[in-house]
Design a protein around this motif. Sequence first.
Motif, PDB file in Angstrom:
ATOM      1  N   ASP A  57      12.009  32.933  -8.540  1.00 32.12           N
ATOM      2  CA  ASP A  57      11.693  33.799  -9.543  1.00 32.12           C
ATOM      3  C   ASP A  57      10.645  34.834  -9.412  1.00 32.12           C
ATOM      4  OD1 ASP A  57      11.228  35.013 -12.284  1.00 32.12           O
ATOM      5  OD2 ASP A  57      11.568  33.051 -13.151  1.00 32.12           O
ATOM      6  N   PRO A  58      10.767  35.934  -8.943  1.00 34.65           N
ATOM      7  CA  PRO A  58       9.644  36.586  -8.599  1.00 34.65           C
ATOM      8  C   PRO A  58       8.584  37.090  -9.712  1.00 34.65           C
ATOM      9  CG  PRO A  58      11.842  37.605  -7.894  1.00 34.65           C
ATOM     10  CD  PRO A  58      12.038  36.572  -8.838  1.00 34.65           C
ATOM     11  N   ARG A  59       9.228  37.289 -10.920  1.00 38.04           N
ATOM     12  CA  ARG A  59       8.395  37.746 -11.946  1.00 38.04           C
ATOM     13  C   ARG A  59       7.154  36.439 -12.442  1.00 38.04           C
ATOM     14  NH1 ARG A  59       8.964  39.502 -17.414  1.00 38.04           N
ATOM     15  NH2 ARG A  59      10.773  37.842 -17.435  1.00 38.04           N
ATOM     16  N   ALA A  60       8.039  35.221 -12.593  1.00 32.44           N
ATOM     17  CA  ALA A  60       7.001  34.233 -12.704  1.00 32.44           C
ATOM     18  C   ALA A  60       5.892  34.008 -11.644  1.00 32.44           C
ATOM     19  CB  ALA A  60       7.927  32.991 -12.957  1.00 32.44           C
TER      20      ALA A  60
ATOM     21  N   ARG B 206      21.576  29.445  -1.900  1.00 30.93           N
ATOM     22  CA  ARG B 206      21.376  29.765  -3.216  1.00 30.93           C
ATOM     23  C   ARG B 206      21.289  31.280  -3.583  1.00 30.93           C
ATOM     24  NH1 ARG B 206      17.342  28.142  -7.084  1.00 30.93           N
ATOM     25  NH2 ARG B 206      18.328  26.859  -8.799  1.00 30.93           N
ATOM     26  N   VAL B 207      21.940  31.620  -4.470  1.00 36.58           N
ATOM     27  CA  VAL B 207      21.988  32.950  -4.863  1.00 36.58           C
ATOM     28  C   VAL B 207      20.698  33.218  -5.608  1.00 36.58           C
ATOM     29  CG1 VAL B 207      22.688  34.923  -6.173  1.00 36.58           C
ATOM     30  CG2 VAL B 207      24.548  33.487  -4.878  1.00 36.58           C
ATOM     31  N   ARG B 208      19.641  33.863  -5.304  1.00 35.83           N
ATOM     32  CA  ARG B 208      18.566  33.822  -6.033  1.00 35.83           C
ATOM     33  C   ARG B 208      18.411  34.781  -7.099  1.00 35.83           C
ATOM     34  NH1 ARG B 208      14.348  32.203  -2.882  1.00 35.83           N
ATOM     35  NH2 ARG B 208      15.157  31.508  -0.977  1.00 35.83           N
ATOM     36  N   GLU B 209      17.530  34.150  -8.047  1.00 36.92           N
ATOM     37  CA  GLU B 209      17.713  34.838  -9.476  1.00 36.92           C
ATOM     38  C   GLU B 209      16.893  36.147  -9.564  1.00 36.92           C
ATOM     39  OE1 GLU B 209      19.083  33.165 -12.765  1.00 36.92           O
ATOM     40  OE2 GLU B 209      20.119  33.526 -11.248  1.00 36.92           O
ATOM     41  N   ALA B 210      17.473  37.005  -8.571  1.00 35.13           N
ATOM     42  CA  ALA B 210      16.742  38.389  -8.402  1.00 35.13           C
ATOM     43  C   ALA B 210      18.055  39.249  -8.170  1.00 35.13           C
ATOM     44  CB  ALA B 210      15.942  38.503  -7.370  1.00 35.13           C
ATOM     45  N   TRP B 211      18.743  39.724  -9.609  1.00 29.57           N
ATOM     46  CA  TRP B 211      19.593  40.351  -9.188  1.00 29.57           C
ATOM     47  C   TRP B 211      19.483  41.963  -9.484  1.00 29.57           C
ATOM     48  CZ3 TRP B 211      24.416  38.449  -8.072  1.00 29.57           C
ATOM     49  CH2 TRP B 211      24.759  36.877  -8.257  1.00 29.57           C
ATOM     50  N   VAL B 212      20.031  42.856  -8.955  1.00 27.48           N
ATOM     51  CA  VAL B 212      19.739  44.104  -9.283  1.00 27.48           C
ATOM     52  C   VAL B 212      21.148  45.004 -10.108  1.00 27.48           C
ATOM     53  CG1 VAL B 212      19.174  46.397  -7.976  1.00 27.48           C
ATOM     54  CG2 VAL B 212      18.963  44.032  -6.929  1.00 27.48           C
ATOM     55  N   PRO B 213      20.743  45.443 -11.070  1.00 30.83           N
ATOM     56  CA  PRO B 213      21.877  46.091 -11.907  1.00 30.83           C
ATOM     57  C   PRO B 213      22.567  47.192 -11.060  1.00 30.83           C
ATOM     58  CG  PRO B 213      19.774  46.058 -12.927  1.00 30.83           C
ATOM     59  CD  PRO B 213      19.333  45.500 -11.849  1.00 30.83           C
ATOM     60  N   ALA B 214      23.823  47.226 -10.855  1.00 32.28           N
ATOM     61  CA  ALA B 214      24.610  48.393 -10.429  1.00 32.28           C
ATOM     62  C   ALA B 214      25.891  48.930 -11.115  1.00 32.28           C
ATOM     63  CB  ALA B 214      24.988  47.540  -9.059  1.00 32.28           C
TER      64      ALA B 214
END
Lengths: 415, 169
Positions: B48-51, A309-317
Amino acid sequence: MQHLDDGYLQSWLDRDRSGITPAEAEDVEAHVARCEVCRARLAALEASSERARSLLAVAAPSREAAPDFAEVVRRARRRLSPGRAGRGWVAAGWAASLVAAVGLGWLSHGLLGPGVEAPPVAVDLPAEQAEPDREAVAAAEFTPADTPAMARARATEPGDAQDPPADTADIADPAPGIAIAPTTFSDVPAVAEAEEARPPLFVQGRVRSGDGTPLAFAQVSIPGTGIGTLTQADGSFALRLPTDAVTASVDKPLTLSARQLGYESETLPLVPAGGDTVSVDFQLSGHALALDEARVAGAPMAARARTARVREAWVPADREHAESEAGFVLGIVPDLPVLEIELGGAAGAVAIRVRQALDSGATLTLVQWSADGPALDPVLPSGQPAATARTRGLVIAGSAPISPDSLTALLARVR
Amino acid sequence: MNTDWAEVYRSSYQEVVRFLHRKVWDEDRARDLAQESFARALESDPDDPRAWVFRVAANLARDEVRLVVRRKRHLSLLKVEASAAGTSAPTPDRELEQKEAEARVREALDSLGERDRELLLLWDGGLTYDEIASRVGLARGAVGTTLARAKQRLVDAHDALEDKDAALG
């Protein structure tokens, strides 16, 4: 005319984070434009939002700059020092990932590529299920520590008494399998014990499949409390429900749920029967779609990695950086403005997420990754049509609040 | 496996401090607990790291508040002695006003139900409705309505306190 309710209007006010879709937002705007009552209501809500915000700001601390992140890493390391958490394999895993991450500026694991060991899955429960503090962490380590709590749980053992003999025959010694989160509140004064009027509640039981096979590493949690653990090899689990949760459960009945990849989740009521221990046994039926995959893998961790699962922690690039990290040339729909490019990843694969603006003002989200790598679940915005396309060796998953046909047509235009 | 904690820290630290401050009402403690929250969060790799950080922070604050309540019973005696001896420093007017304003907000917040309070603080912390929903155990669709009501309650409670203070002169 039917008026809009406050919740809907409030969602519109917070539209950048309420999850309201562009189509719904447009509905609100169109309605408010012609309905005086709702216009006034919206203005009142906006005013109370502003008041609330400014009141809360009165109670805000001064904005001192954040201390260096290195300080946080040092703290985390101290927490991992021997004697605190240095006993289990989980701790070893953390330490390894900490060292790796510190050395490389704490970049995300997915972006580091396959060379970096991922931390063990044991602490990898979904956010709503796990308690990210000492208790749950201790539970996840499966340390059969013989704490006083443990001794109490053993003394009662109603779970074993109720177990059907056929199911427990292959389990040599169920007791060592029960891991109870040790209560190590060393920084709480000793008075604490005396002041706890209601004793904590112990919850234990087993998770099995439909045919009675014990399920290891199943996630067991009490929704809404942040308390959870994983089952042992024999499918057993034990949880400690702290005093305040027990007290709160008088008003709001608690449930216990068990989930395992490849099986239907099950949620059962948690009914204290007077004693200090409750037994709950689960029997999860196989999930039609995922059953084979989960069975074949044997170890749930391997099965999990198959469709990461692609985690919901995306880094702007920027585009160049994203393409060099991902190793492929980004596909976009020509002629549509690019709003944002982000990097993410899972299981050693890198994905790029790009958002493009549609003529209507809605947003097209495209998540793409190399078709040669592991399959990824792109985690697209929910509640709107989604589709997948393949082009030049890429898998491109797209989602937008438009008709499925239009979406498919758009994906076909990706270059 | 791809949480960029440094980035999460950079972008959320202030909000976490703010959030904690409304719970422990002590700036230094709030900063310290914020650091501790991130340090503990590093050990996980949540969806969800922030949560997640807010969740760790809420747990730490809960433990802290319990601890403080217990200590207060001992400290209240000492405090009486100290003020009787006149050791407390004189406070300038403006600072006093600020303190009073803060105390009113605090009292107004304390008068709300647990869920309303949590909801407001998480909303103020910039969390999404989804994140708020999972923290307070509501359906996402119910967040807007509950939030609208909680905000109004806070404003009303605060204004009532202000009126009371004005009446007392």
